[in-house]
Design an enzyme around this catalytic site. Structure first.
Site, PDB file in Angstrom:
ATOM      1  N   LYS A   1       0.842  -1.200   0.000  1.00 24.61           N
ATOM      2  CA  LYS A   1       0.000   0.000   0.000  1.00 24.61           C
ATOM      3  C   LYS A   1       0.879   1.253   0.000  1.00 24.61           C
ATOM      4  O   LYS A   1       0.592   2.228  -0.695  1.00 24.61           O
ATOM      5  CB  LYS A   1      -0.945  -0.013   1.216  1.00 24.61           C
TER       6      LYS A   1
ATOM      7  N   GLN B   1      -4.636  -1.795   9.676  1.00 25.84           N
ATOM      8  CA  GLN B   1      -4.571  -3.114   9.047  1.00 25.84           C
ATOM      9  C   GLN B   1      -5.120  -4.183   9.988  1.00 25.84           C
ATOM     10  O   GLN B   1      -4.762  -4.242  11.164  1.00 25.84           O
ATOM     11  CB  GLN B   1      -3.109  -3.420   8.655  1.00 25.84           C
TER      12      GLN B   1
ATOM     13  N   ASP C   1     -10.629   2.588   4.197  1.00 31.24           N
ATOM     14  CA  ASP C   1     -11.031   1.207   3.885  1.00 31.24           C
ATOM     15  C   ASP C   1     -12.533   1.072   3.658  1.00 31.24           C
ATOM     16  O   ASP C   1     -12.998   0.033   3.194  1.00 31.24           O
ATOM     17  CB  ASP C   1     -10.658   0.277   5.050  1.00 31.24           C
TER      18      ASP C   1
HETATM   19  N1  GUN Z   1      -6.857  -7.242   6.190  1.00 27.76           N
HETATM   20  C1  GUN Z   1      -7.138  -7.963   5.096  1.00 27.76           C
HETATM   21  N2  GUN Z   1      -7.634  -7.179   4.117  1.00 27.76           N
HETATM   22  C2  GUN Z   1      -7.665  -5.920   4.628  1.00 27.76           C
HETATM   23  C3  GUN Z   1      -8.076  -4.658   4.093  1.00 27.76           C
HETATM   24  O1  GUN Z   1      -8.521  -4.522   2.960  1.00 27.76           O
HETATM   25  N3  GUN Z   1      -7.944  -3.605   4.949  1.00 27.76           N
HETATM   26  C4  GUN Z   1      -7.473  -3.725   6.207  1.00 27.76           C
HETATM   27  N4  GUN Z   1      -7.392  -2.625   6.970  1.00 27.76           N
HETATM   28  N5  GUN Z   1      -7.082  -4.875   6.730  1.00 27.76           N
HETATM   29  C5  GUN Z   1      -7.183  -5.965   5.927  1.00 27.76           C
END
Ligand code: GUN
Length: 291
Positions: free
Chosen positions: A53, A97, A120
Site C-alpha cells: 500500500k 490493518q 477502507d
Molecule cells: N486485512 C485484510 N484485508 C484488509 C483490508 O482490505 N484492509 C485492512 N485494513 N485490513 C485488511
C-alpha cells in the site's frame, strides 16, 4: 478458451489515471493526497499488504505515513492514535490493518475512525451510505471486484451471482454492490450453514469466492461459461519457494479455469484492485468529494 481477468493490468491502468489527477493537483497548488496506515505487530501477510500500500502511494505521487505498534499494545493507545489522525488536517484518509491482536476490539477501532477518513470504507456510516447509494468511501475489495467486472465488460444485469462468504469486509458489502441499480445482478449469499451449496453455485453465472478456504470451489460445482472471481489469499506451505509459502485462492484454478468464460488468478486478480480502491478513496477524500 477462458480469459484471465488481469488485476495487475487494470490496477496499473487505474494507477496511471490517479497519477494524472495527482499531477494536476500538484500543478494547481492543491493538497497532495496523504494516506496513513497503522500496522500492529508483525503478521507476515499484514506486513506485505501494508508495504504494498505504501509503495502504491509512492507510485501515484501520494504522501504516505506508516505507523507501527508492537503486538502488546493496549486498545487505549491505538484509540488515541486514531483520534490524533482524525484531527490531523494533513491526513486525508487512513487504515488500520486487520487482523488486530486479541486484546483489541476490531469493532471499537473501526468505529473510532472518523467516517470522513475511513479509507477502507469499513465504518458503519460508510457501509450505510454505500447501502443507499450515497457518495462515500467504498469498501476496498468489493469496489475492486465490481471495477474488474465493469472494465472487462462482463454482463451482470439479470444474471445469477453467488457470493460465497458473508464477511463484513467482502461478502456482505459486495453482495449489496452487485444488486444495486446499474449492476442489477440477482445475488445469493451463501455461507458455512448453507444446504445444497453445490447446487446453488452451479446455478450461478458469476461466482465470487470469499471464504478463505483454499480450492473450495471445484470444477464440478461450476457451470460451463461461468465468470469466477477468486478473493482467497491464504498462505500455504510451498517448499519450492524461497519464502517457503505461496498464496492459495478459494478456487481450484487448474481444473475450474477450463470451464469458465472469465477467471481471476491468485495472485494478480482481486488483490491489486483492493489496493487501488484505497488510492481511489484517498484521492476522493483529498478532493473533498466525500462528505
Ligand atoms: N486485512 C485484510 N484485508 C484488509 C483490508 O482490505 N484492509 C485492512 N485494513 N485490513 C485488511
Amino acid at each position: 478458451m477462458y480469459q484471465i481477468i488481469d488485476g495487475n493490468k487494470i490496477a496499473s491502468e487505474i494507477k496511471k489515471e490517479i497519477a494524472v489527477e495527482v499531477a494536476k493537483l500538484r500543478e494547481s497548488g492543491k493538497k497532495i493526497p496523504h494516506l496513513a496506515a497503522i500496522l500492529v505487530g508483525n503478521n507476515g501477510s499484514s506486513e506485505t499488504y501494508v508495504a504494498n500500500k505504501v509503495k502504491d502511494c509512492e507510485e501515484v505521487g501520494f504522501n504516505s505515513t506508516l505507523i507501527r505498534f508492537r503486538p502488546e499494545i493496549q486498545e487505549k493507545e491505538i484509540l488515541e492514535k486514531i483520534n490524533e489522525l482524525n484531527h490531523d488536517a494533513d491526513i486525508d484518509g487512513f487504515i488500520v490493518q486487520l487482523p488486530l491482536p486479541v486484546q483489541i476490539s476490531e469493532n471499537k477501532v473501526i468505529e473510532a475512525i472518523d467516517p470522513l477518513k475511513d479509507a477502507d470504507g469499513f465504518h458503519p456510516v460508510n457501509l450505510g451510505k454505500m447501502m443507499i447509494g450515497l457518495p462515500c468511501y467504498m469498501p476496498a475489495t468489493p469496489f475492486g471486484i465490481v471495477e474488474l467486472i465493469r472494465r472487462y465488460g462482463i454482463q451482470t444485469s439479470g444474471r445469477n451471482c453467488v457470493v460465497i462468504g458473508r464477511s463484513n469486509i467482502v461478502g456482505r458489502p459486495v453482495s449489496i454492490l452487485l444488486s444495486q441499480k446499474g449492476i442489477d445482478a440477482n445475488v445469493c449469499v451463501i455461507h458455512s450453514r448453507t444446504i445444497n451449496f453445490q447446487e446453488i453455485i452451479y446455478n450461478a453465472d458469476i461466482i465470487i469466492a470469499a471464504i478463505g478456504v483454499p480450492s473450495f470451489v471445484k470444477a464440478e460445482m461450476v457451470k460451463e461459461g461461468a465468470v469466477v472471481i477468486d478473493v482467497g489469499t491464504t498462505r500455504v506451505a510451498a517448499p519450492e519457494k524461497k519464502s517457503g509459502w505461496k498464496l492459495a485462492g478459494d478456487v481450484d484454478f487448474e481444473n475450474v479455469a477450463p470451464k469458465c468464460s472469465f477467471i481471476t488468478p491468485v495472485p494478480g486478480g482481486v488483490g491489486p484492485m483492493t489496493r487501488v480502491s484505497l488510492l481511489r478513496n484517498t484521492l476522493m477524500a483529498a478532493k473533498g468529494k466525500i462528505i
